[in-house]
Scaffold this motif. Structure first.
Motif, PDB file in Angstrom:
ATOM      1  N   LYS A   1     -60.538  12.816  17.684  1.00  0.00           N
ATOM      2  CA  LYS A   1     -59.501  11.870  17.490  1.00  0.00           C
ATOM      3  C   LYS A   1     -59.368  11.244  15.924  1.00  0.00           C
ATOM      4  O   LYS A   1     -58.302  10.779  15.570  1.00  0.00           O
ATOM      5  CB  LYS A   1     -59.793  10.953  18.302  1.00  0.00           C
ATOM      6  N   ASN A   2     -60.519  11.146  15.243  1.00  0.00           N
ATOM      7  CA  ASN A   2     -60.379  10.783  13.872  1.00  0.00           C
ATOM      8  C   ASN A   2     -60.016  11.616  12.877  1.00  0.00           C
ATOM      9  O   ASN A   2     -60.176  11.334  11.527  1.00  0.00           O
ATOM     10  CB  ASN A   2     -62.021   9.836  13.323  1.00  0.00           C
ATOM     11  N   ARG A   3     -59.703  12.849  13.167  1.00  0.00           N
ATOM     12  CA  ARG A   3     -59.367  13.894  12.024  1.00  0.00           C
ATOM     13  C   ARG A   3     -58.255  13.254  11.511  1.00  0.00           C
ATOM     14  O   ARG A   3     -57.200  12.702  11.898  1.00  0.00           O
ATOM     15  CB  ARG A   3     -58.980  15.265  12.836  1.00  0.00           C
ATOM     16  N   LEU A   4     -58.111  13.958  10.338  1.00  0.00           N
ATOM     17  CA  LEU A   4     -56.824  13.739   9.149  1.00  0.00           C
ATOM     18  C   LEU A   4     -56.283  14.838   8.813  1.00  0.00           C
ATOM     19  O   LEU A   4     -56.643  15.495   8.015  1.00  0.00           O
ATOM     20  CB  LEU A   4     -57.325  12.853   8.165  1.00  0.00           C
ATOM     21  N   PRO A   5     -55.466  15.557   9.560  1.00  0.00           N
ATOM     22  CA  PRO A   5     -54.803  16.694   9.506  1.00  0.00           C
ATOM     23  C   PRO A   5     -53.929  16.719   7.938  1.00  0.00           C
ATOM     24  O   PRO A   5     -53.301  15.846   7.566  1.00  0.00           O
ATOM     25  CB  PRO A   5     -53.820  16.861  10.651  1.00  0.00           C
ATOM     26  N   ALA A   6     -53.919  17.804   7.227  1.00  0.00           N
ATOM     27  CA  ALA A   6     -53.242  17.806   5.921  1.00  0.00           C
ATOM     28  C   ALA A   6     -51.947  18.918   6.314  1.00  0.00           C
ATOM     29  O   ALA A   6     -51.562  19.112   7.340  1.00  0.00           O
ATOM     30  CB  ALA A   6     -53.980  18.550   5.027  1.00  0.00           C
ATOM     31  N   SER A   7     -51.281  18.708   5.226  1.00  0.00           N
ATOM     32  CA  SER A   7     -49.712  19.344   5.464  1.00  0.00           C
ATOM     33  C   SER A   7     -49.933  20.928   4.969  1.00  0.00           C
ATOM     34  O   SER A   7     -50.856  21.380   4.412  1.00  0.00           O
ATOM     35  CB  SER A   7     -48.830  18.744   4.380  1.00  0.00           C
ATOM     36  N   ALA A   8     -48.865  21.645   5.381  1.00  0.00           N
ATOM     37  CA  ALA A   8     -48.679  23.142   5.195  1.00  0.00           C
ATOM     38  C   ALA A   8     -48.663  23.277   3.756  1.00  0.00           C
ATOM     39  O   ALA A   8     -49.127  24.155   3.111  1.00  0.00           O
ATOM     40  CB  ALA A   8     -47.470  23.531   5.805  1.00  0.00           C
ATOM     41  N   PRO A   9     -47.762  22.574   2.813  1.00  0.00           N
ATOM     42  CA  PRO A   9     -48.006  22.808   1.501  1.00  0.00           C
ATOM     43  C   PRO A   9     -49.381  22.651   0.772  1.00  0.00           C
ATOM     44  O   PRO A   9     -49.644  23.346  -0.071  1.00  0.00           O
ATOM     45  CB  PRO A   9     -47.014  21.461   1.109  1.00  0.00           C
ATOM     46  N   ALA A  10     -50.242  21.659   1.256  1.00  0.00           N
ATOM     47  CA  ALA A  10     -51.354  21.851   0.917  1.00  0.00           C
ATOM     48  C   ALA A  10     -52.344  22.947   1.045  1.00  0.00           C
ATOM     49  O   ALA A  10     -53.043  23.472   0.178  1.00  0.00           O
ATOM     50  CB  ALA A  10     -52.320  20.410   1.547  1.00  0.00           C
ATOM     51  N   ALA A  11     -52.157  23.470   1.966  1.00  0.00           N
ATOM     52  CA  ALA A  11     -52.875  24.835   2.528  1.00  0.00           C
ATOM     53  C   ALA A  11     -52.042  25.767   1.442  1.00  0.00           C
ATOM     54  O   ALA A  11     -53.001  26.826   0.862  1.00  0.00           O
ATOM     55  CB  ALA A  11     -52.616  25.215   3.978  1.00  0.00           C
ATOM     56  N   ALA A  12     -50.849  26.108   1.401  1.00  0.00           N
ATOM     57  CA  ALA A  12     -50.208  26.796   0.516  1.00  0.00           C
ATOM     58  C   ALA A  12     -50.750  26.861  -0.894  1.00  0.00           C
ATOM     59  O   ALA A  12     -50.941  27.733  -1.470  1.00  0.00           O
ATOM     60  CB  ALA A  12     -48.817  26.792   0.427  1.00  0.00           C
ATOM     61  N   ALA A  13     -50.854  25.580  -1.477  1.00  0.00           N
ATOM     62  CA  ALA A  13     -51.329  25.142  -2.754  1.00  0.00           C
ATOM     63  C   ALA A  13     -52.877  25.895  -3.050  1.00  0.00           C
ATOM     64  O   ALA A  13     -53.311  26.499  -3.989  1.00  0.00           O
ATOM     65  CB  ALA A  13     -51.548  23.777  -3.178  1.00  0.00           C
ATOM     66  N   ALA A  14     -53.647  25.663  -1.841  1.00  0.00           N
ATOM     67  CA  ALA A  14     -55.021  26.318  -1.873  1.00  0.00           C
ATOM     68  C   ALA A  14     -55.124  27.628  -1.898  1.00  0.00           C
ATOM     69  O   ALA A  14     -55.941  28.282  -2.690  1.00  0.00           O
ATOM     70  CB  ALA A  14     -55.676  25.524  -0.750  1.00  0.00           C
ATOM     71  N   VAL A  15     -54.170  28.438  -1.211  1.00  0.00           N
ATOM     72  CA  VAL A  15     -54.205  29.596  -1.260  1.00  0.00           C
ATOM     73  C   VAL A  15     -53.632  30.264  -2.675  1.00  0.00           C
ATOM     74  O   VAL A  15     -54.341  31.248  -2.894  1.00  0.00           O
ATOM     75  CB  VAL A  15     -53.350  30.320  -0.311  1.00  0.00           C
ATOM     76  N   ALA A  16     -52.748  29.393  -3.064  1.00  0.00           N
ATOM     77  CA  ALA A  16     -52.020  30.057  -4.509  1.00  0.00           C
ATOM     78  C   ALA A  16     -53.357  29.914  -5.533  1.00  0.00           C
ATOM     79  O   ALA A  16     -53.371  30.881  -6.451  1.00  0.00           O
ATOM     80  CB  ALA A  16     -51.143  29.375  -5.134  1.00  0.00           C
ATOM     81  N   LEU A  17     -54.152  29.024  -5.676  1.00  0.00           N
ATOM     82  CA  LEU A  17     -55.184  28.761  -6.513  1.00  0.00           C
ATOM     83  C   LEU A  17     -56.394  29.564  -6.105  1.00  0.00           C
ATOM     84  O   LEU A  17     -56.821  30.259  -7.095  1.00  0.00           O
ATOM     85  CB  LEU A  17     -55.531  27.197  -6.471  1.00  0.00           C
ATOM     86  N   ALA A  18     -56.518  29.955  -4.994  1.00  0.00           N
ATOM     87  CA  ALA A  18     -57.495  31.146  -4.533  1.00  0.00           C
ATOM     88  C   ALA A  18     -57.043  32.564  -5.320  1.00  0.00           C
ATOM     89  O   ALA A  18     -57.907  33.197  -5.647  1.00  0.00           O
ATOM     90  CB  ALA A  18     -57.579  31.270  -3.121  1.00  0.00           C
ATOM     91  N   ALA A  19     -55.980  32.775  -5.280  1.00  0.00           N
ATOM     92  CA  ALA A  19     -55.360  34.236  -5.698  1.00  0.00           C
ATOM     93  C   ALA A  19     -55.746  34.077  -7.276  1.00  0.00           C
ATOM     94  O   ALA A  19     -56.043  35.253  -7.832  1.00  0.00           O
ATOM     95  CB  ALA A  19     -53.717  34.117  -5.701  1.00  0.00           C
ATOM     96  N   GLU A  20     -55.354  33.115  -8.019  1.00  0.00           N
ATOM     97  CA  GLU A  20     -55.761  33.123  -9.366  1.00  0.00           C
ATOM     98  C   GLU A  20     -57.668  33.171  -9.680  1.00  0.00           C
ATOM     99  O   GLU A  20     -57.849  33.583 -10.687  1.00  0.00           O
ATOM    100  CB  GLU A  20     -55.572  31.419  -9.990  1.00  0.00           C
TER     101      GLU A  20
ATOM    102  N   ARG B   1     -57.981  21.107   7.378  1.00  0.00           N
ATOM    103  CA  ARG B   1     -57.341  20.161   7.818  1.00  0.00           C
ATOM    104  C   ARG B   1     -55.911  20.749   8.388  1.00  0.00           C
ATOM    105  O   ARG B   1     -55.361  20.100   9.257  1.00  0.00           O
ATOM    106  CB  ARG B   1     -57.352  19.013   7.071  1.00  0.00           C
ATOM    107  N   ALA B   2     -55.522  21.493   7.312  1.00  0.00           N
ATOM    108  CA  ALA B   2     -53.895  21.985   7.531  1.00  0.00           C
ATOM    109  C   ALA B   2     -54.063  22.748   8.858  1.00  0.00           C
ATOM    110  O   ALA B   2     -52.817  22.882   9.481  1.00  0.00           O
ATOM    111  CB  ALA B   2     -53.333  22.586   6.233  1.00  0.00           C
ATOM    112  N   LEU B   3     -55.088  23.431   9.239  1.00  0.00           N
ATOM    113  CA  LEU B   3     -55.115  24.321  10.338  1.00  0.00           C
ATOM    114  C   LEU B   3     -54.972  23.598  11.580  1.00  0.00           C
ATOM    115  O   LEU B   3     -54.406  24.122  12.509  1.00  0.00           O
ATOM    116  CB  LEU B   3     -56.440  25.151  10.386  1.00  0.00           C
ATOM    117  N   TRP B   4     -55.333  22.302  11.542  1.00  0.00           N
ATOM    118  CA  TRP B   4     -55.217  21.430  12.781  1.00  0.00           C
ATOM    119  C   TRP B   4     -53.845  20.996  12.940  1.00  0.00           C
ATOM    120  O   TRP B   4     -53.435  20.744  13.937  1.00  0.00           O
ATOM    121  CB  TRP B   4     -56.145  19.978  12.440  1.00  0.00           C
ATOM    122  N   GLY B   5     -53.106  21.178  12.016  1.00  0.00           N
ATOM    123  CA  GLY B   5     -51.462  21.002  12.223  1.00  0.00           C
ATOM    124  C   GLY B   5     -50.609  22.145  12.594  1.00  0.00           C
ATOM    125  O   GLY B   5     -49.405  22.112  12.399  1.00  0.00           O
TER     126      GLY B   5
END
Length: 454
Positions: A176-195, A226-230
Motif C-alpha cells: 500500500k505504501n508503494r510510490l508508482p512512477a510515470s511512464a516517461p520515467a521508464a522511457a527515460a531509463a530505457v533511453a539511457l540504457a541504450a546509450e 515503480r513505473a511497472l506498478w502503474g
C-alpha cells in the motif's frame, strides 16, 4: 550431602535411587527437571542412564531393582556428576534461546540437544565467553549440514499461524505504501540504457561511463520498476512488447502472497511468485546453503524485497534489469530484422555470435514455415523469434541470487559480464532444443504394432 544408605538387604527401584540422588544435587537443574524437582523422563533416558550410569559398562546397574551396594554406586555416580549436570542444564537453556532466535521449530529440543549439551558441559564446563557462538553452531549442525536452510524448514516456518499473520500485515503495508512512477520515467531509463549498451560488446569498450553511473546514482532502475506498478506500456520502442518482458504474466505485478508450497516445474513468472516460491528458489539454487541467512531471516528479507521495485533491493541490480531488457528486445538470433531499430554495439556483438551458431542456422531454415498444427517446429520458431522472455527470466534469477547474497554489481564491466553471460546461457539452451528437434525429426518412424508382432 552423604549418599543414602538403605537397610541391609533391601532392594530399591532404580528410578527411586536416581530421583533421590538427583534431588540431592541442589539448585541449577531446572531445565532438566519437572515441576516437582524430579528429573524429566527424557533426562533419565538420554543423559543419566547412557552418559552417567552407562549400564553397558556396569551391567549390575542395568536392572530395575538394585541391592544396597548397587544403589550406593548409582547414587555416587550421579552425585559425582553434579557439576557437569548443572552445566548441562545451563547449555540446554542457552541452546533453546539460540534455537528461538533462529526461528527453528522442528523437532523436540530435549531429544535434539540433551546429549549434545552433556558433551558441551564435559568439554567446556559451564557456558562462558564465546558460548553463544558455540551454541549457534550446535543448533545449526543438529538442524542439518545446511544449518536448517532447507525447504522443509521453510514449510515449518511458514506454517506458523502467528508468523503468517505478521508477514501478511507487513506485505499489505509495504504494498500500500508503494510510490508508482510515470511512464516517461521508464522511457527515460530505457533511453539511457541504450546509450550505456553502446559502450558494451567491443574490446576495451566497457569502462564505467557517465551514463551508467547516472543510471545507478539517479535510481533509474528503481524508477523503471515503480513505473511497472502503474501499467506502463510501450517503453521499449516496440508497441507489441509488454513492459515487464515476461517478468510477470499480468498487466502489472501483483501484491505478493505468502503461499504454502512450490515446484520447479510450475514456477510462475518472477514477479508473480509467492513468498514461499521466492525463498524456495533461493534454497534450491544455492550450492552453499550454509552461507545463506537462516530461513526466518530469508523469509523476513524476502518479504521486503518482494514489494520493492523489480523485486530487488540493490539499485545496481535494478539497473541491470533495465539494461538487460533493452538488450533483450533487440535480440534477433534468426536475423529477421523485426527488432532492428535502436541496435547498439552490445546487440551487434550478441546477435552476430548467436547467428554463427550452426544450430541456429538450421533452426532458421526449419522455422521459416512453422508447422500450422503446432509441434516442435512451431515451438522452436516462437522461442527463437521472441528470446527476450527466456532472457529476462534467467537474468532476473541471477540478479535475485546476488541480491540475496548482498553482491551488487560494482561497475559496468561486471554488469556486462552478467548480461552477456545470460545471453550465452540462453543461446546454449536454444542450441540444445534445436538439436533435440533435429533428432526428433530425423528419427525413423516406429514400426506398426501388427508388423512388429509378425
Amino acid at each position: 550431602m552423604p549418599p543414602s544408605t538403605p537397610p541391609t538387604g533391601e532392594r530399591r527401584p532404580r528410578t527411586l535411587v536416581i530421583d533421590h540422588a538427583w534431588r540431592g544435587l541442589g539448585p541449577g537443574l531446572g531445565s532438566l527437571s519437572g515441576p516437582g524437582g524430579a528429573p524429566l523422563t527424557r533426562t533419565v533416558k538420554l543423559i543419566v542412564l547412557p552418559l552417567v550410569v552407562r549400564p553397558t559398562l556396569r551391567p549390575e546397574l542395568a536392572v530395575d531393582f538394585l541391592g544396597p551396594v548397587q544403589a550406593a554406586t548409582l547414587d555416587g555416580l550421579i552425585r559425582e556428576s553434579g557439576t557437569r549436570l548443572v552445566a548441562t542444564a545451563q547449555w540446554f537453556t542457552l541452546l533453546k534461546r539460540v534455537r528461538r532466535a533462529l526461528g527453528i521449530v522442528a523437532g523436540n529440543p530435549q531429544d535434539l540437544y540433551f546429549q549434545r549439551c552433556f558433551e558441551l558441559a564435559t568439554e567446556h564446563g559451564a557456558p562462558s565467553a564465546g558460548a553463544e557462538a558455540i551454541a549457534r553452531a550446535v543448533v545449526e549442525d543438529v538442524a542439518g549440514i545446511t544449518g536448517g536452510r532447507t525447504v522443509e524448514a521453510l514449510k515449518v516456518c511458514l506454517a506458523d499461524a502467528a508468523r503468517r499473520s505478521r508477514l501478511d500485515e507487513e506485505l499489505d503495508t509495504a504494498w500500500k505504501n508503494r510510490l508508482p512512477a510515470s511512464a516517461p520515467a521508464a522511457a527515460a531509463a530505457v533511453a539511457l540504457a541504450a546509450e550505456v549498451l553502446e559502450r558494451c560488446g567491443a574490446p576495451g569498450g566497457t569502462g564505467n561511463p557517465a551514463e551508467y553511473t547516472s543510471m545507478v546514482e539517479s535510481g533509474h532502475g528503481g524508477l523503471f520498476g515503480r513505473a511497472l506498478w502503474g501499467h506502463t506500456s510501450a517503453v521499449w520502442g516496440r508497441e507489441n512488447l509488454p513492459a515487464p518482458l515476461g517478468l510477470t504474466a499480468r498487466q502489472a505485478p501483483p501484491r505478493p502472497e505468502i503461499g504454502r508450497g512450490a515446484s520447479t516445474a510450475t514456477l510462475p513468472a518472477p514477479l508473480d511468485r509467492t513468498l514461499f516460491e521466492r525463498v524456495f528458489v533461493v534454497l534450491q539454487s544455492s550450492a552453499r546453503r550454509e552461507e545463506l541467512p537462516t530461513v526466518p531471516e530469508l523469509v523476513g528479507r524476502e518479504a521486503g524485497r518482494s514489494c520493492a521495485p523489480l523485486g530487488l533491493h540493490d539499485e545496481s541490480l535494478r539497473v541491470a534489469v533495465v539494461l538487460g531488457g533493452r538488450l533483450a528486445v533487440g535480440l534477433d538470433p534468426l536475423g529477421t530484422g523485426e527488432s532492428a531499430s535502436g541496435r547498439t554495439t552490445a546487440h551487434r556483438a550478441v546477435n552476430s555470435r548467436w547467428r554463427r551458431e550452426a544450430s541456429v542456422l538450421r533452426a532458421r531454415r526449419m522455422a521459416v514455415s512453422p508447422d500450422p498444427d503446432g509441434g516442435v517446429l512451431d515451438a522452436l520458431a516462437r522461442d527463437l523469434r521472441a528470446p527476450w522472455a527466456a532472457y529476462m527470466r534467467r537474468l532476473w534469477a541471477r540478479l535475485h541470487g546476488r541480491d540475496v547474497r548482498d553482491a551488487p554489481l560494482v561497475d559496468l564491466a561486471s554488469t556486462w559480464a552478467v548480461l552477456d553471460g545470460v545471453a550465452r546461457s540462453v543461446m546454449m539452451d536454444h542450441r540444445a532444443r534445436v538439436r533435440s528437434a533435429l533428432r526428433t525429426l530425423s528419427a525413423p518412424p516406429a514400426p506398426e504394432a501388427g508388423r512388429r508382432n509378425a
